[in-house]
Design a protein around this motif. Sequence first.
Motif, short mmCIF file in Angstrom:
data_model
loop_
_atom_site.label_atom_id
_atom_site.label_comp_id
_atom_site.label_asym_id
_atom_site.label_seq_id
_atom_site.Cartn_x
_atom_site.Cartn_y
_atom_site.Cartn_z
N ARG A 48 13.19 17.93 51.71
CA ARG A 48 13.37 17.01 52.83
C ARG A 48 13.93 15.65 52.42
NH1 ARG A 48 8.27 18.10 56.83
NH2 ARG A 48 8.90 20.21 57.37
N ARG A 49 14.43 15.49 51.19
CA ARG A 49 15.02 14.21 50.78
C ARG A 49 16.53 14.22 50.96
NH1 ARG A 49 16.54 9.92 50.60
NH2 ARG A 49 15.72 8.11 49.57
N PHE A 50 17.12 15.40 51.18
CA PHE A 50 18.57 15.50 51.37
C PHE A 50 18.85 16.39 52.57
CE2 PHE A 50 22.79 17.26 50.80
CZ PHE A 50 23.53 16.15 50.43
N HIS A 51 19.76 15.93 53.45
CA HIS A 51 20.15 16.68 54.63
C HIS A 51 21.68 16.76 54.63
CE1 HIS A 51 21.10 17.27 58.91
NE2 HIS A 51 19.94 17.89 58.96
N ARG A 52 22.23 17.91 54.95
CA ARG A 52 23.68 18.10 54.87
C ARG A 52 24.45 17.03 55.66
NH1 ARG A 52 28.50 19.22 54.41
NH2 ARG A 52 29.77 20.79 55.35
N ALA A 53 24.02 16.73 56.87
CA ALA A 53 24.74 15.74 57.69
C ALA A 53 24.33 14.30 57.36
CB ALA A 53 24.50 16.02 59.17
N ASP A 54 23.03 14.06 57.27
CA ASP A 54 22.55 12.69 56.99
C ASP A 54 22.61 12.35 55.51
OD1 ASP A 54 21.95 12.03 59.63
OD2 ASP A 54 19.96 12.91 59.50
N GLN A 55 22.68 13.35 54.67
CA GLN A 55 22.67 13.24 53.22
C GLN A 55 21.42 12.50 52.76
OE1 GLN A 55 26.56 13.04 51.45
NE2 GLN A 55 27.38 14.23 53.13
N ARG A 56 21.51 11.32 52.17
CA ARG A 56 20.29 10.67 51.69
C ARG A 56 19.57 9.84 52.75
NH1 ARG A 56 23.66 12.34 48.53
NH2 ARG A 56 25.21 11.11 49.60
N HIS A 57 20.21 9.58 53.87
CA HIS A 57 19.58 8.77 54.92
C HIS A 57 18.29 9.41 55.43
CE1 HIS A 57 23.57 6.69 56.14
NE2 HIS A 57 22.93 6.02 55.23
N LEU A 58 17.25 8.63 55.48
CA LEU A 58 15.97 9.10 56.04
C LEU A 58 15.82 8.68 57.50
CD1 LEU A 58 13.68 8.37 52.97
CD2 LEU A 58 14.75 10.53 53.64
N GLY A 59 16.67 7.79 57.95
CA GLY A 59 16.60 7.32 59.32
C GLY A 59 17.79 7.78 60.14
N GLY A 60 18.35 8.93 59.81
CA GLY A 60 19.55 9.41 60.49
C GLY A 60 19.30 9.94 61.88
N ALA A 61 20.27 10.66 62.39
CA ALA A 61 20.22 11.19 63.75
C ALA A 61 18.97 12.05 63.95
CB ALA A 61 21.47 12.02 64.01
N PHE A 62 18.38 11.90 65.11
CA PHE A 62 17.20 12.67 65.52
C PHE A 62 15.98 12.42 64.64
CE2 PHE A 62 21.07 15.13 66.48
CZ PHE A 62 21.07 14.95 67.86
N GLN A 63 15.95 11.26 63.99
CA GLN A 63 14.81 10.89 63.14
C GLN A 63 14.06 9.71 63.74
OE1 GLN A 63 13.87 12.67 60.49
NE2 GLN A 63 15.60 14.04 60.80
N ASP A 64 14.08 9.59 65.06
CA ASP A 64 13.42 8.47 65.74
C ASP A 64 11.96 8.37 65.31
OD1 ASP A 64 15.82 8.81 66.95
OD2 ASP A 64 15.04 8.93 68.98
N ASN A 65 11.57 7.19 64.92
CA ASN A 65 10.18 6.90 64.55
C ASN A 65 9.63 7.82 63.45
OD1 ASN A 65 9.88 4.68 66.33
ND2 ASN A 65 9.76 6.15 68.01
#
Length: 162
Positions: free
Chosen positions: A23-40
């Motif tokens: 859960r530290r890497f996402h294909r679209a958000d990559q390293r961002h932890l506050g990316g899309a659909f990550q509200d709150n």
Amino acid sequence: MDEATLAEVRILKHLSGPEYPPRRFHRADQRHLGGAFQDNRVVPFEGIQVMTLEEPQQKLLWNLIKLGLEYLPSAALAAKVAEIELHWRDTYFCWIGGRGAGDAFYYKIYSPVTMIEFDHHTGVFLNNKEPLPFHIHTLVRTPNGNDYGKELLRHYQNRTHS
């Protein structure tokens, strides 16, 4: 930074790879932890408390914060900076990736009131398979219940419907 401080700040040496926890890497958000659909999303503090850094390093972080928030009108910027100052003791800084000129990297400045993420991405529509300095994504989020002004909206709705 001296090597001991760098060891605390730099949480991962590479921008991707087997060292990444789940859960530290996402294909679209990559390293961002506050990316899309990550509200709150509850995001852990990582890296080093900024209060432990030397004063010149703290000033550099303030420059990054102001750069990340410069889209705000002047009064809103001043209010946000004052809010961050109140939580400076609880603010953290982390780094992932290279440190040399031209290297790709990620950083996060994270306090109870603001999270700023800067990341060099690989291509999704572009053809770069490795993160490169020309492909930048930045995020500024408000953690702890007011992301996208949701808490302000809730207060407004409660007042107008009461």
